[in-house]
Enzyme design. Structure first.
Site, PDB file in Angstrom:
ATOM      1  N   GLU A 217       0.856  -1.194   0.000  1.00 18.60           N
ATOM      2  CA  GLU A 217       0.000   0.000   0.000  1.00 18.60           C
ATOM      3  C   GLU A 217       0.885   1.234   0.000  1.00 18.60           C
ATOM      4  O   GLU A 217       1.845   1.305   0.766  1.00 18.60           O
ATOM      5  CB  GLU A 217      -0.897   0.003   1.247  1.00 18.60           C
ATOM      6  CG  GLU A 217      -1.982  -1.046   1.171  1.00 18.60           C
ATOM      7  CD  GLU A 217      -2.574  -1.398   2.534  1.00 18.60           C
ATOM      8  OE1 GLU A 217      -2.010  -0.987   3.560  1.00 18.60           O
ATOM      9  OE2 GLU A 217      -3.577  -2.125   2.543  1.00 18.60           O
ATOM     10  N   ARG A 223      -1.930   4.432  10.687  1.00 15.42           N
ATOM     11  CA  ARG A 223      -2.510   3.116  11.000  1.00 15.42           C
ATOM     12  C   ARG A 223      -2.284   2.059   9.914  1.00 15.42           C
ATOM     13  O   ARG A 223      -2.962   1.057   9.878  1.00 15.42           O
ATOM     14  CB  ARG A 223      -3.989   3.252  11.337  1.00 15.42           C
ATOM     15  CG  ARG A 223      -4.786   3.897  10.255  1.00 15.42           C
ATOM     16  CD  ARG A 223      -6.171   4.193  10.715  1.00 15.42           C
ATOM     17  NE  ARG A 223      -6.999   4.438   9.562  1.00 15.42           N
ATOM     18  CZ  ARG A 223      -8.210   4.001   9.397  1.00 15.42           C
ATOM     19  NH1 ARG A 223      -8.768   3.257  10.297  1.00 15.42           N
ATOM     20  NH2 ARG A 223      -8.883   4.279   8.321  1.00 15.42           N
ATOM     21  N   HIS A 224      -1.338   2.321   9.036  1.00 13.25           N
ATOM     22  CA  HIS A 224      -0.985   1.320   8.019  1.00 13.25           C
ATOM     23  C   HIS A 224       0.486   0.953   8.102  1.00 13.25           C
ATOM     24  O   HIS A 224       1.329   1.823   8.269  1.00 13.25           O
ATOM     25  CB  HIS A 224      -1.256   1.861   6.613  1.00 13.25           C
ATOM     26  CG  HIS A 224      -2.697   1.875   6.265  1.00 13.25           C
ATOM     27  ND1 HIS A 224      -3.487   2.973   6.413  1.00 13.25           N
ATOM     28  CD2 HIS A 224      -3.506   0.895   5.777  1.00 13.25           C
ATOM     29  CE1 HIS A 224      -4.723   2.684   6.043  1.00 13.25           C
ATOM     30  NE2 HIS A 224      -4.767   1.436   5.652  1.00 13.25           N
ATOM     31  N   GLU A 358     -10.925   0.229  12.188  1.00  9.87           N
ATOM     32  CA  GLU A 358     -11.197  -1.176  11.849  1.00  9.87           C
ATOM     33  C   GLU A 358     -10.106  -2.061  12.437  1.00  9.87           C
ATOM     34  O   GLU A 358      -8.927  -1.853  12.179  1.00  9.87           O
ATOM     35  CB  GLU A 358     -11.207  -1.315  10.325  1.00  9.87           C
ATOM     36  CG  GLU A 358     -11.452  -2.736   9.858  1.00  9.87           C
ATOM     37  CD  GLU A 358     -11.056  -2.942   8.407  1.00  9.87           C
ATOM     38  OE1 GLU A 358     -11.462  -2.137   7.552  1.00  9.87           O
ATOM     39  OE2 GLU A 358     -10.320  -3.919   8.150  1.00  9.87           O
ATOM     40  N   ARG A 409      -3.131  -2.969  15.049  1.00  4.97           N
ATOM     41  CA  ARG A 409      -4.319  -2.120  15.227  1.00  4.97           C
ATOM     42  C   ARG A 409      -4.934  -2.364  16.607  1.00  4.97           C
ATOM     43  O   ARG A 409      -5.377  -1.435  17.280  1.00  4.97           O
ATOM     44  CB  ARG A 409      -5.372  -2.466  14.171  1.00  4.97           C
ATOM     45  CG  ARG A 409      -4.989  -2.101  12.773  1.00  4.97           C
ATOM     46  CD  ARG A 409      -5.463  -0.701  12.418  1.00  4.97           C
ATOM     47  NE  ARG A 409      -5.101  -0.366  11.058  1.00  4.97           N
ATOM     48  CZ  ARG A 409      -5.900  -0.528  10.010  1.00  4.97           C
ATOM     49  NH1 ARG A 409      -7.123  -1.009  10.171  1.00  4.97           N
ATOM     50  NH2 ARG A 409      -5.501  -0.200   8.814  1.00  4.97           N
TER      51      ARG A 409
HETATM   52  P1  AMO Z   1      -8.320  -7.068   5.691  1.00  4.07           P
HETATM   53  O1  AMO Z   1      -7.623  -6.673   4.454  1.00  4.07           O
HETATM   54  O2  AMO Z   1      -9.455  -6.205   6.150  1.00  4.07           O
HETATM   55  O3  AMO Z   1      -8.927  -8.520   5.572  1.00  4.07           O
HETATM   56  O4  AMO Z   1      -7.266  -7.198   6.863  1.00  4.07           O
HETATM   57  C1  AMO Z   1      -7.652  -7.704   8.124  1.00  4.07           C
HETATM   58  C2  AMO Z   1      -7.123  -6.801   9.227  1.00  4.07           C
HETATM   59  O5  AMO Z   1      -5.702  -6.724   9.161  1.00  4.07           O
HETATM   60  C3  AMO Z   1      -5.276  -5.432   9.552  1.00  4.07           C
HETATM   61  N1  AMO Z   1      -4.535  -4.835   8.431  1.00  4.07           N
HETATM   62  C4  AMO Z   1      -3.529  -3.950   8.576  1.00  4.07           C
HETATM   63  N2  AMO Z   1      -2.938  -3.435   9.645  1.00  4.07           N
HETATM   64  C5  AMO Z   1      -1.944  -2.561   9.448  1.00  4.07           C
HETATM   65  N3  AMO Z   1      -1.503  -2.165   8.237  1.00  4.07           N
HETATM   66  C6  AMO Z   1      -2.061  -2.657   7.122  1.00  4.07           C
HETATM   67  N4  AMO Z   1      -1.614  -2.291   5.927  1.00  4.07           N
HETATM   68  C7  AMO Z   1      -3.128  -3.602   7.253  1.00  4.07           C
HETATM   69  N5  AMO Z   1      -3.895  -4.280   6.393  1.00  4.07           N
HETATM   70  C8  AMO Z   1      -4.738  -5.017   7.127  1.00  4.07           C
HETATM   71  C9  AMO Z   1      -6.523  -4.637   9.895  1.00  4.07           C
HETATM   72  C10 AMO Z   1      -7.586  -5.362   9.118  1.00  4.07           C
HETATM   73  O6  AMO Z   1      -8.868  -5.206   9.683  1.00  4.07           O
HETATM   74  N6  AMO Z   1      -8.448 -11.846   4.257  1.00  4.07           N
HETATM   75  C11 AMO Z   1      -9.161 -10.824   4.980  1.00  4.07           C
HETATM   76  C12 AMO Z   1      -9.604 -11.285   6.334  1.00  4.07           C
HETATM   77  C13 AMO Z   1     -10.646 -12.385   6.300  1.00  4.07           C
HETATM   78  O7  AMO Z   1     -11.694 -12.148   5.705  1.00  4.07           O
HETATM   79  O8  AMO Z   1     -10.382 -13.451   6.864  1.00  4.07           O
HETATM   80  C14 AMO Z   1      -8.256  -9.623   5.113  1.00  4.07           C
HETATM   81  O9  AMO Z   1      -7.057  -9.676   4.976  1.00  4.07           O
HETATM   82  O10 AMO Z   1      -6.734  -4.740  11.279  1.00  4.07           O
END
Ligand code: AMO
Length: 435
Positions: A217, A223-224, A358, A409
């Site tokens: 990303e 928060r990423h 989230e 998170r």
């Molecule tokens: P999703 O993409 O919403 O779902 O990711 C799930 C959770 O992972 C965390 N997260 C992150 N935290 C920090 N930085 C990031 N770049 C990042 N990306 C994701 C968040 C997010 O809610 N496969 C689905 C899950 C499923 O349906 O089982 C998935 O990956 O807390």
């Protein structure tokens, strides 16, 4: 054999008074008053005072006062009660060994009153982590992960590990890191999604993984991360996503409870933790949109909530004493290809939110291969890339669902930490790949 560290600073008890003990740690501070010096030694559990008297042991005294701060030393000496010392005792040095001398100047102070920039701290993370308030975050992180294992195992889940070098993108998006895999291209896994689902075809019907997510990303936000960790769960023979949400809320509560028992670390951080009660509120997507509309925030039906919209919804829910809530019945178009549709427009996908952020998302999945194939196409993805995944659906796949729950998170919300980089030892973001 005499161990290097025979006592943690805070492990010394009154029955050691009057005895010779050995302690080891980092020299945090030296106060040299000429003939008397106070040296503060720090280890994992805290600090203790070594009191050097020149006339009693000149060589130990000289070694100690000339040791650069943050060097690692071992001190053997008499442990004695002292009302003036911070722990109620002190060590009078007889033998001092420098195990590793620190270079000067230090790139970062440990006990300085002035707060360093986050970038400087992260550039020198190994020193930053010597600060008790930084280490406390990871003590709590370790405890909540322990609780995650414990809770999921007690619910009958088995731990698995799935590949992180994979042949097709796990979330269907473009945010993938491409790697050269000998003669081919491969990707770093964005999540264990495809593999945890394939496992549902094996009879291993409840699995979890504490997994790495690699996501290319571009945004550099508070928060990423580009490399983050998550608890991933998948379970078969479900009737609906409701059963998945129940596992998720039980997990969150178990982890929150474990954190609340980390009293020492919480004291260092000055935090109080109130364990949430279950069940968390379920807010259907349409209701979330209505609540936002009342605040003059208009979200086009079908779109995912943006950061600001999520934050405002968090404020609305907070007014109703609701920190945690699920957003349920998302529009199908806002969810990934593997999400089970509910009628024409809706899906069985949900997010778990905490105070407007989230923490997790999940769903009941599509288990019928024809439907899955058509959803892959509708989402504009290349079906050929999913052939080995789809094969897992052709020979008997039960209904199933699961979630992915971001650990960093979670830590941010648990401890009210503003920047996600504080919640992982060595963060990877848009500009940082080292240390
Ligand atoms: P999703 O993409 O919403 O779902 O990711 C799930 C959770 O992972 C965390 N997260 C992150 N935290 C920090 N930085 C990031 N770049 C990042 N990306 C994701 C968040 C997010 O809610 N496969 C689905 C899950 C499923 O349906 O089982 C998935 O990956 O807390």
């Amino acid at each position: 054999m005499d161990q290097i560290r025979s006592h943690y600073s805070t492990d010394v008890t009154s029955d050691q008074f009057g005895k010779i003990i050995s302690v080891a740690g980092w020299v945090e501070d030296i106060r040299n008053l000429g003939s008397l010096a106070f040296i503060i030694l720090r280890d994992k559990k805290g600090t203790l005072q070594v009191t050097g008297l020149k006339k009693v042991n000149a060589s130990a005294f000289e070694t100690l006062v000339s040791t650069p701060r943050e060097s690692v030393v071992r001190v053997k000496g008499l442990c004695q009660k002292s009302d003036k010392a911070r722990n109620g005792y002190e060590v009078l040095p007889e033998e001092v060994s420098i195990l590793s001398s620190a270079e000067t100047p230090l790139p970062l102070g440990i006990v300085d009153k002035v707060e360093s920039e986050l970038e400087t701290r992260l550039d020198n993370r190994f020193i930053d982590l010597r600060k008790s308030e930084v280490q406390a975050i990871f003590t709590i992180r370790s405890a909540v992960l322990g609780a995650a294992h414990q809770t999921l195992r007690s619910l009958g889940f088995s731990e698995v590990h799935t590949p992180k070098i994979i042949g097709s993108s796990s979330e269907g998006g473009t945010d993938v890191f491409r790697v050269r895999y000998f003669e081919k291209d491969a990707y770093l896994a964005q999540s264990p999604q495809l593999y945890k689902q394939m496992l549902m075809a094996t009879g291993m019907d409840k699995v979890y993984e504490i997994a790495w997510y690699f996501r290319a990303e571009q945004h550099n936000t508070r928060r990423h991360l580009n490399e983050s960790t998550a608890v991933d769960v998948e379970m078969a023979f479900i009737n609906s996503e409701e059963e998945v949400m129940q596992v998720l809320e039980t997990l969150v509560k178990g982890m929150w409870e474990a954190a609340s028992k980390q009293t020492e670390a919480l004291k260092i951080l000055g935090k109080d933790i109130n364990v949430p009660s279950l069940p968390f509120r379920r807010v259907p997507y349409d209701e979330a949109l209505r609540l936002l509309e009342k605040r003059d925030i208009h979200v086009e039906w079908g779109n995912d909530l943006g950061t600001e919209e999520e934050r405002i919804l968090g404020e609305i829910m907070k007014e109703e004493q609701c920190d945690f809530y699920f957003i349920t019945r998302y529009p199908l178009q806002a969810k990934p290809f593997y999400t089970m549709p509910e009628g024409e427009k809706y899906s069985r996908g949900f997010d778990l939110e905490c105070k407007g952020i989230e923490l997790a998302s999940g769903s009941q999945r599509i288990h019928q291969v024809d439907l899955l194939e058509s959803r892959i196409k509708e989402c504009g993805l290349n079906i050929d890339e999913f052939s080995s995944y789809l094969k897992g659906f052709r020979y008997g796949m039960p209904p199933h669902g699961g979630f992915g729950f971001g650990i960093e998170r979670f830590m941010m919300e648990l401890l009210d930490i503003n920047n996600i980089r504080e919640c992982i030892l060595f963060p990877r973001d848009r500009t940082r790949v080292s240390p």
